[in-house]
Design a protein around this motif. Structure first.
Motif, PDB file in Angstrom:
ATOM      1  N   GLU A  14       4.477   9.735   2.648  1.00 49.16           N
ATOM      2  CA  GLU A  14       4.541  11.129   2.198  1.00 49.16           C
ATOM      3  C   GLU A  14       6.105  11.645   2.632  1.00 49.16           C
ATOM      4  O   GLU A  14       6.245  11.629   3.561  1.00 49.16           O
ATOM      5  N   PRO A  15       7.046  11.617   1.653  1.00 52.05           N
ATOM      6  CA  PRO A  15       8.530  11.988   2.060  1.00 52.05           C
ATOM      7  C   PRO A  15       8.499  13.466   2.602  1.00 52.05           C
ATOM      8  O   PRO A  15       7.845  14.391   1.863  1.00 52.05           O
ATOM      9  N   TYR A  16       9.197  13.738   3.599  1.00 47.00           N
ATOM     10  CA  TYR A  16       9.626  15.108   4.108  1.00 47.00           C
ATOM     11  C   TYR A  16      10.993  15.304   4.086  1.00 47.00           C
ATOM     12  O   TYR A  16      11.388  16.766   3.960  1.00 47.00           O
ATOM     13  N   THR A  17      11.768  14.380   3.904  1.00 49.42           N
ATOM     14  CA  THR A  17      13.296  14.907   4.099  1.00 49.42           C
ATOM     15  C   THR A  17      14.011  13.711   2.841  1.00 49.42           C
ATOM     16  O   THR A  17      13.322  13.183   2.559  1.00 49.42           O
ATOM     17  N   THR A  18      15.072  14.260   2.389  1.00 54.88           N
ATOM     18  CA  THR A  18      15.806  13.317   1.299  1.00 54.88           C
ATOM     19  C   THR A  18      16.069  11.853   1.914  1.00 54.88           C
ATOM     20  O   THR A  18      15.665  10.815   1.104  1.00 54.88           O
ATOM     21  N   VAL A  19      16.088  11.521   3.219  1.00 50.01           N
ATOM     22  CA  VAL A  19      16.269  10.297   3.759  1.00 50.01           C
ATOM     23  C   VAL A  19      15.127   9.657   3.615  1.00 50.01           C
ATOM     24  O   VAL A  19      15.087   8.508   3.093  1.00 50.01           O
ATOM     25  N   GLU A  20      13.909  10.252   3.961  1.00 48.88           N
ATOM     26  CA  GLU A  20      12.575   9.401   3.704  1.00 48.88           C
ATOM     27  C   GLU A  20      12.193   9.263   2.427  1.00 48.88           C
ATOM     28  O   GLU A  20      11.609   8.222   1.985  1.00 48.88           O
ATOM     29  N   ILE A  21      12.534  10.256   1.534  1.00 48.72           N
ATOM     30  CA  ILE A  21      12.368   9.998  -0.132  1.00 48.72           C
ATOM     31  C   ILE A  21      12.933   8.690  -0.459  1.00 48.72           C
ATOM     32  O   ILE A  21      12.445   7.736  -0.982  1.00 48.72           O
ATOM     33  N   MET A  22      14.189   8.395   0.126  1.00 50.82           N
ATOM     34  CA  MET A  22      15.077   7.289  -0.342  1.00 50.82           C
ATOM     35  C   MET A  22      14.618   6.061   0.317  1.00 50.82           C
ATOM     36  O   MET A  22      14.272   4.941  -0.601  1.00 50.82           O
ATOM     37  N   ASN A  23      14.154   6.057   1.572  1.00 49.68           N
ATOM     38  CA  ASN A  23      13.514   4.977   2.154  1.00 49.68           C
ATOM     39  C   ASN A  23      12.260   4.566   1.548  1.00 49.68           C
ATOM     40  O   ASN A  23      11.910   3.388   1.193  1.00 49.68           O
ATOM     41  N   CYS A  24      11.282   5.444   1.107  1.00 49.60           N
ATOM     42  CA  CYS A  24       9.969   5.142   0.641  1.00 49.60           C
ATOM     43  C   CYS A  24      10.118   4.512  -0.688  1.00 49.60           C
ATOM     44  O   CYS A  24       9.708   3.432  -0.975  1.00 49.60           O
ATOM     45  N   LYS A  25      11.228   5.128  -1.543  1.00 54.04           N
ATOM     46  CA  LYS A  25      11.125   4.646  -2.975  1.00 54.04           C
ATOM     47  C   LYS A  25      11.975   3.353  -3.074  1.00 54.04           C
ATOM     48  O   LYS A  25      11.764   2.393  -3.541  1.00 54.04           O
ATOM     49  N   THR A  26      12.722   3.033  -1.892  1.00 51.82           N
ATOM     50  CA  THR A  26      13.764   1.933  -1.723  1.00 51.82           C
ATOM     51  C   THR A  26      12.690   0.724  -1.498  1.00 51.82           C
ATOM     52  O   THR A  26      12.576  -0.327  -2.160  1.00 51.82           O
ATOM     53  N   HIS A  27      11.929   0.918  -0.425  1.00 48.80           N
ATOM     54  CA  HIS A  27      10.902   0.001  -0.111  1.00 48.80           C
ATOM     55  C   HIS A  27       9.884  -0.265  -0.959  1.00 48.80           C
ATOM     56  O   HIS A  27       9.733  -1.419  -1.326  1.00 48.80           O
ATOM     57  N   LYS A  28       9.370   0.620  -1.882  1.00 49.55           N
ATOM     58  CA  LYS A  28       8.394   0.333  -2.880  1.00 49.55           C
ATOM     59  C   LYS A  28       9.223  -0.528  -4.142  1.00 49.55           C
ATOM     60  O   LYS A  28       8.749  -1.638  -4.587  1.00 49.55           O
ATOM     61  N   ILE A  29      10.609  -0.381  -4.572  1.00 46.23           N
ATOM     62  CA  ILE A  29      11.036  -0.778  -5.454  1.00 46.23           C
ATOM     63  C   ILE A  29      11.491  -2.241  -4.995  1.00 46.23           C
ATOM     64  O   ILE A  29      11.393  -3.274  -5.649  1.00 46.23           O
ATOM     65  N   LEU A  30      12.076  -2.459  -3.768  1.00 49.33           N
ATOM     66  CA  LEU A  30      12.208  -3.767  -3.084  1.00 49.33           C
ATOM     67  C   LEU A  30      11.103  -4.595  -3.295  1.00 49.33           C
ATOM     68  O   LEU A  30      11.044  -5.842  -3.460  1.00 49.33           O
ATOM     69  N   PHE A  31       9.919  -3.879  -2.603  1.00 48.12           N
ATOM     70  CA  PHE A  31       8.610  -4.898  -2.533  1.00 48.12           C
ATOM     71  C   PHE A  31       8.214  -5.123  -4.372  1.00 48.12           C
ATOM     72  O   PHE A  31       7.908  -6.367  -4.375  1.00 48.12           O
ATOM     73  N   LEU A  32       8.324  -4.274  -5.324  1.00 48.28           N
ATOM     74  CA  LEU A  32       7.873  -4.755  -6.320  1.00 48.28           C
ATOM     75  C   LEU A  32       8.910  -5.724  -6.998  1.00 48.28           C
ATOM     76  O   LEU A  32       8.443  -6.700  -7.835  1.00 48.28           O
ATOM     77  N   LEU A  33      10.409  -5.811  -6.738  1.00 48.10           N
ATOM     78  CA  LEU A  33      11.145  -6.866  -7.070  1.00 48.10           C
ATOM     79  C   LEU A  33      10.936  -7.889  -6.561  1.00 48.10           C
ATOM     80  O   LEU A  33      11.083  -9.043  -7.201  1.00 48.10           O
ATOM     81  N   ASN A  34      10.713  -8.136  -5.204  1.00 42.80           N
ATOM     82  CA  ASN A  34      10.193  -9.323  -4.590  1.00 42.80           C
ATOM     83  C   ASN A  34       9.155 -10.047  -5.201  1.00 42.80           C
ATOM     84  O   ASN A  34       9.019 -11.195  -5.324  1.00 42.80           O
ATOM     85  N   LEU A  35       8.046  -9.092  -5.460  1.00 44.55           N
ATOM     86  CA  LEU A  35       6.836  -9.684  -6.001  1.00 44.55           C
ATOM     87  C   LEU A  35       7.205 -10.269  -7.133  1.00 44.55           C
ATOM     88  O   LEU A  35       6.550 -11.172  -7.646  1.00 44.55           O
ATOM     89  N   THR A  36       7.599  -9.541  -8.252  1.00 47.22           N
ATOM     90  CA  THR A  36       8.187 -10.060  -9.424  1.00 47.22           C
ATOM     91  C   THR A  36       8.689 -11.439  -9.449  1.00 47.22           C
ATOM     92  O   THR A  36       8.298 -12.236 -10.241  1.00 47.22           O
ATOM     93  N   ALA A  37       9.776 -11.298  -8.702  1.00 48.39           N
ATOM     94  CA  ALA A  37      10.769 -12.660  -8.644  1.00 48.39           C
ATOM     95  C   ALA A  37       9.924 -13.855  -7.963  1.00 48.39           C
ATOM     96  O   ALA A  37       9.920 -15.062  -8.707  1.00 48.39           O
ATOM     97  N   MET A  38       8.625 -13.515  -7.062  1.00 44.47           N
ATOM     98  CA  MET A  38       7.970 -14.712  -6.703  1.00 44.47           C
ATOM     99  C   MET A  38       7.156 -14.994  -7.650  1.00 44.47           C
ATOM    100  O   MET A  38       6.702 -16.135  -7.768  1.00 44.47           O
ATOM    101  N   ILE A  39       6.653 -14.264  -8.567  1.00 45.08           N
ATOM    102  CA  ILE A  39       5.575 -14.630  -9.606  1.00 45.08           C
ATOM    103  C   ILE A  39       6.661 -15.260 -10.829  1.00 45.08           C
ATOM    104  O   ILE A  39       6.080 -16.303 -10.948  1.00 45.08           O
ATOM    105  N   LEU A  40       7.557 -15.043 -10.919  1.00 44.40           N
ATOM    106  CA  LEU A  40       8.374 -15.635 -11.888  1.00 44.40           C
ATOM    107  C   LEU A  40       8.826 -17.167 -11.536  1.00 44.40           C
ATOM    108  O   LEU A  40       8.813 -18.093 -12.150  1.00 44.40           O
TER     109      LEU A  40
END
Length: 104
Positions: A14-40
């Motif tokens: 749950e984001p509380y500050t702008t930095v935490e919003i960026m970190n949370c979204k960045t981690h989710k995006i990186l995880f999904l990109l890595n997962l997609t790359a591994m599947i491909l």
């Protein structure tokens, strides 16, 4: 006070500050990109091996559309030099025409 802390622990993304919003979204995006790359990679990892085994030993075709005597001689010489230097990968010289019937 304990109830609030456990609530905060459960909602750790749950984001509380702008930095935490960026970190949370960045981690989710990186995880999904890595997962997609591994599947491909898993899907496409075996695609080349069957084709390479089927083509093993077949000569490559060098289709030349040159019509001038010097160009034809130069291309044949290049193919001959290649075949001498790389006997494991032979090249077949094919004199093509402009009607596309020899290019298959």
């Amino acid at each position: 006070m304990q109830e609030y802390e456990s609530y905060k622990t459960v909602r750790m993304c749950e984001p509380y500050t702008t930095v935490e919003i960026m970190n949370c979204k960045t981690h989710k995006i990186l995880f999904l990109l890595n997962l997609t790359a591994m599947i491909l990679l898993l899907i496409f990892s075996g695609c080349q091996s069957a084709n390479e085994q089927d083509d093993a030993g077949k000569p490559l075709r060098f289709v030349s559309l040159a019509w001038q005597e010097q160009s034809v001689a130069a291309h044949k010489d290049i193919v001959e030099q290649w075949n001498t230097a790389h006997p494991e990968t032979p090249v077949e010289y094919v004199q093509g025409t402009w009607d596309r019937s020899t290019i298959t």
